[in-house]
Design a protein around this motif. Structure first.
Motif, mmCIF file in Angstrom:
data_model
loop_
_atom_site.group_PDB
_atom_site.id
_atom_site.type_symbol
_atom_site.label_atom_id
_atom_site.label_comp_id
_atom_site.label_asym_id
_atom_site.label_seq_id
_atom_site.Cartn_x
_atom_site.Cartn_y
_atom_site.Cartn_z
ATOM 1 N N THR A 163 12.557 3.509 0.951
ATOM 2 C CA THR A 163 12.170 2.548 -0.013
ATOM 3 C C THR A 163 12.906 1.214 0.125
ATOM 4 O O THR A 163 13.967 1.380 -0.038
ATOM 5 C CB THR A 163 12.213 2.985 -1.290
ATOM 6 O OG1 THR A 163 11.557 4.254 -1.458
ATOM 7 C CG2 THR A 163 11.632 2.013 -2.212
ATOM 8 N N ASP A 164 11.955 0.168 0.554
ATOM 9 C CA ASP A 164 12.553 -1.043 0.762
ATOM 10 C C ASP A 164 12.153 -2.077 -0.205
ATOM 11 O O ASP A 164 10.993 -1.987 -0.667
ATOM 12 C CB ASP A 164 12.157 -1.682 2.169
ATOM 13 C CG ASP A 164 13.022 -1.108 3.341
ATOM 14 O OD1 ASP A 164 14.003 -0.244 2.911
ATOM 15 O OD2 ASP A 164 12.738 -1.417 4.528
ATOM 16 N N GLU A 190 16.906 2.076 0.457
ATOM 17 C CA GLU A 190 17.173 3.388 -0.401
ATOM 18 C C GLU A 190 16.624 4.446 0.677
ATOM 19 O O GLU A 190 15.497 4.466 0.766
ATOM 20 C CB GLU A 190 16.471 3.578 -1.817
ATOM 21 C CG GLU A 190 16.854 4.762 -2.532
ATOM 22 C CD GLU A 190 16.243 5.051 -3.876
ATOM 23 O OE1 GLU A 190 16.397 6.063 -4.321
ATOM 24 O OE2 GLU A 190 15.495 4.060 -4.130
ATOM 25 N N LEU A 191 17.468 5.029 1.083
ATOM 26 C CA LEU A 191 17.257 6.200 2.079
ATOM 27 C C LEU A 191 17.271 7.934 1.406
ATOM 28 O O LEU A 191 18.507 7.799 0.551
ATOM 29 C CB LEU A 191 18.317 5.965 3.398
ATOM 30 C CG LEU A 191 18.129 4.823 4.010
ATOM 31 C CD1 LEU A 191 19.044 4.823 5.246
ATOM 32 C CD2 LEU A 191 16.704 4.462 4.509
ATOM 33 N N GLY A 192 16.629 8.433 1.711
ATOM 34 C CA GLY A 192 16.525 9.882 1.178
ATOM 35 C C GLY A 192 15.719 10.766 2.161
ATOM 36 O O GLY A 192 15.386 10.267 3.435
ATOM 37 N N CYS A 193 16.168 12.078 1.760
ATOM 38 C CA CYS A 193 15.628 13.167 2.843
ATOM 39 C C CYS A 193 14.092 13.464 2.442
ATOM 40 O O CYS A 193 13.716 13.853 1.199
ATOM 41 C CB CYS A 193 16.385 14.399 2.576
ATOM 42 S SG CYS A 193 18.281 14.310 3.195
ATOM 43 N N GLU A 205 23.187 9.563 5.999
ATOM 44 C CA GLU A 205 22.662 8.345 5.939
ATOM 45 C C GLU A 205 22.205 8.011 4.699
ATOM 46 O O GLU A 205 21.812 6.853 4.434
ATOM 47 C CB GLU A 205 21.804 8.305 7.127
ATOM 48 C CG GLU A 205 22.250 8.356 8.366
ATOM 49 C CD GLU A 205 23.057 7.178 8.994
ATOM 50 O OE1 GLU A 205 22.762 5.947 8.376
ATOM 51 O OE2 GLU A 205 23.170 6.940 10.263
ATOM 52 N N SER A 206 21.899 9.093 3.754
ATOM 53 C CA SER A 206 21.164 8.860 2.435
ATOM 54 C C SER A 206 21.982 7.813 1.685
ATOM 55 O O SER A 206 23.231 8.054 1.547
ATOM 56 C CB SER A 206 20.590 10.173 1.888
ATOM 57 O OG SER A 206 20.039 10.891 2.869
ATOM 58 N N GLY A 207 21.321 7.293 0.914
ATOM 59 C CA GLY A 207 22.173 6.516 -0.258
ATOM 60 C C GLY A 207 21.439 5.048 -0.258
ATOM 61 O O GLY A 207 20.356 4.649 0.374
#
Length: 425
Positions: A163-164, A190-193, A205-207
């Motif tokens: 999500t950017d 915002e990076l997630g699985c 890499e998540s967070g």
């Protein structure tokens, strides 16, 4: 003849000084044919501004006390676009489709400014954004665009969702035969699985991260068509520098695109293309999975799964910091096609040979070691198929592919492969 007066009828909120730049060339006409040509060009320039729905041209002899025997009056009858317009359409991206809803306020301040709100719901991406467009009067190609947006995307090949939320400022201008874009972008990522089965490398890499980057794009495009060119060339070079204007992402990224087209006998076209790029992390922090390059799929190296070439962990593809890809294509008309200008011009038969590689580099080794690593484990493929043009912005491909040079971990598509997009190798 002498053009004595140029009139514009039907103006409402549009400022006259904006239109003076677009129609001034009509006064330099020397004969009737020249008047008609220059008036037609001026009409196209007025329509290009995006503030008029219709523009009609009337040419008549001059009247009045100051009228000359060879004097002419040129009148442009314009119909302005409504203050608020809406749109609903579908959009094709690289192997992705989406529904787009938009609201537009054209000609906000009377000088071809445009305020746009757009919502897009797609198969892999959902976004909405607000943008403001401002051209320089008299030089429409020089323009400024401000964007405020939120984009949520899914990347199943990496088991990743992103999500950017960001804002950007973009300046476009021509310089000789080249076109340039200067851009600043600040984005909270915002990076997630995407799935519970995501690999540990993706979970690491998540967070959240903050990226602030300056970029410059230079392009030269002499092709006669973006989708089915039969002559001309394209060169696009892009540089991006992140970290010096804030944020916790720091890198230098370079990539380029080259395409050459030549027409052969019987309306067949030979096309060659080459892509390449390199990402260099600045400082001790490694590159982010969202900034790396990806390769493979029906829009790049055909015969392989979408972005399924290169480093991977437990089935998740992590991208690479350097890549190259090349393609050689032969496009021919369909046999028994209708006459030129008919339905058959939308289709081409397609024979191709693709190759490429994507990997990570050890930047302490030097250029020779980098080239050697990029030359190892080359993936390549060949095949044939049918290409369909969608307007002049996108195309569909249905190819039979034979992948070669397959490495451990690569996901292949041996046989029929379908692709849709706007940018193809």
């Amino acid at each position: 003849v002498v053009v004595q007066h140029v009139n514009i009828q039907g103006l409402g909120r549009t400022k006259e000084d904006l239109l003076g730049y677009e129609i001034s060339d009509v006064f330099h006409a020397k004969n009737l044919i020249d008047v008609m040509k220059r008036a037609h060009i001026a009409r196209l320039r007025l329509l290009r501004l995006g503030v008029f729905k219709e523009v009609e041209v009337l040419i008549d002899t001059s009247e009045g006390k100051d009228a000359l025997p060879n004097g002419l009056d040129v009148t442009f009858e314009v119909t302005e676009i409504k203050r608020l317009t809406g749109s609903y359409n579908t959009m094709v991206g690289n192997n992705e489709g989406s529904m787009v809803l938009g609201l537009k306020l054209p000609n906000v301040f009377g000088r071809a400014e445009k305020l746009t709100f757009q919502f897009s719901y797609g198969t892999k991406e959902t976004s909405y954004g607000l943008s403001f467009f401002k051209p320089q009067p008299g030089y429409f190609e020089r323009n400024l665009t401000l964007n405020l947006y939120k984009v949520t995307g899914q990347f199943p090949w990496s088991s990743l969702k992103e999500t950017d939320r960001g804002l950007s400022a973009e300046l476009n201008f021509p310089l000789g035969v080249t076109s340039h874009t200067l851009k600043w972008e600040g984005v909270w990522r915002e990076l997630g699985c995407l799935a519970r089965s995501a690999s540990f490398a993706v979970r690491e890499e998540s967070g959240h991260s903050l990226k602030s980057a300056l970029s410059h794009t230079m392009s030269i495009d002499s092709r006669n068509s973006a989708i089915f060119p039969n002559r001309g060339a394209l060169l696009r070079i892009n540089q991006e520098l992140a970290g010096y204007t804030g944020g916790d992402a720091s890198f230098l990224k370079e990539d380029f695109e080259l395409q050459l087209n030549r027409q052969l006998f019987w309306d067949s076209v030979l096309s060659a293309s080459l892509w390449g790029g390199m990402l260099h992390p600045i400082g001790r922090q490694p590159s982010c999975i969202a900034d790396r390059f990806y390769l493979g799929g029906p829009t790049s190296v055909r015969g392989f799964g979408m972005y399924s070439i290169g480093p991977q962990s437990e089935g998740d593809y992590l991208g690479g910091e350097a890549y190259w890809a090349g393609g050689l294509h032969l496009y021919t008309p369909l046999p028994f096609r209708p006459g030129k200008g008919g339905f058959g011009d939308l289709f081409r038969t397609h024979f191709f040979l693709n190759a490429g590689n994507l990997c990570n580099l050890n930047y302490g080794e030097g250029p020779q070691a980098h080239l050697q690593r990029l030359a190892e484990c080359i993936r390549w493929s060949y095949g044939a198929g049918i290409v369909l043009r969608l307007g002049n912005i996108a195309r569909l491909e249905l190819n039979y592919c034979v992948p070669m040079g397959v490495q451990s971990g690569d996901r292949i598509c041996d046989g029929v492969q379908f692709g849709a997009g706007i940018r193809f190798l």
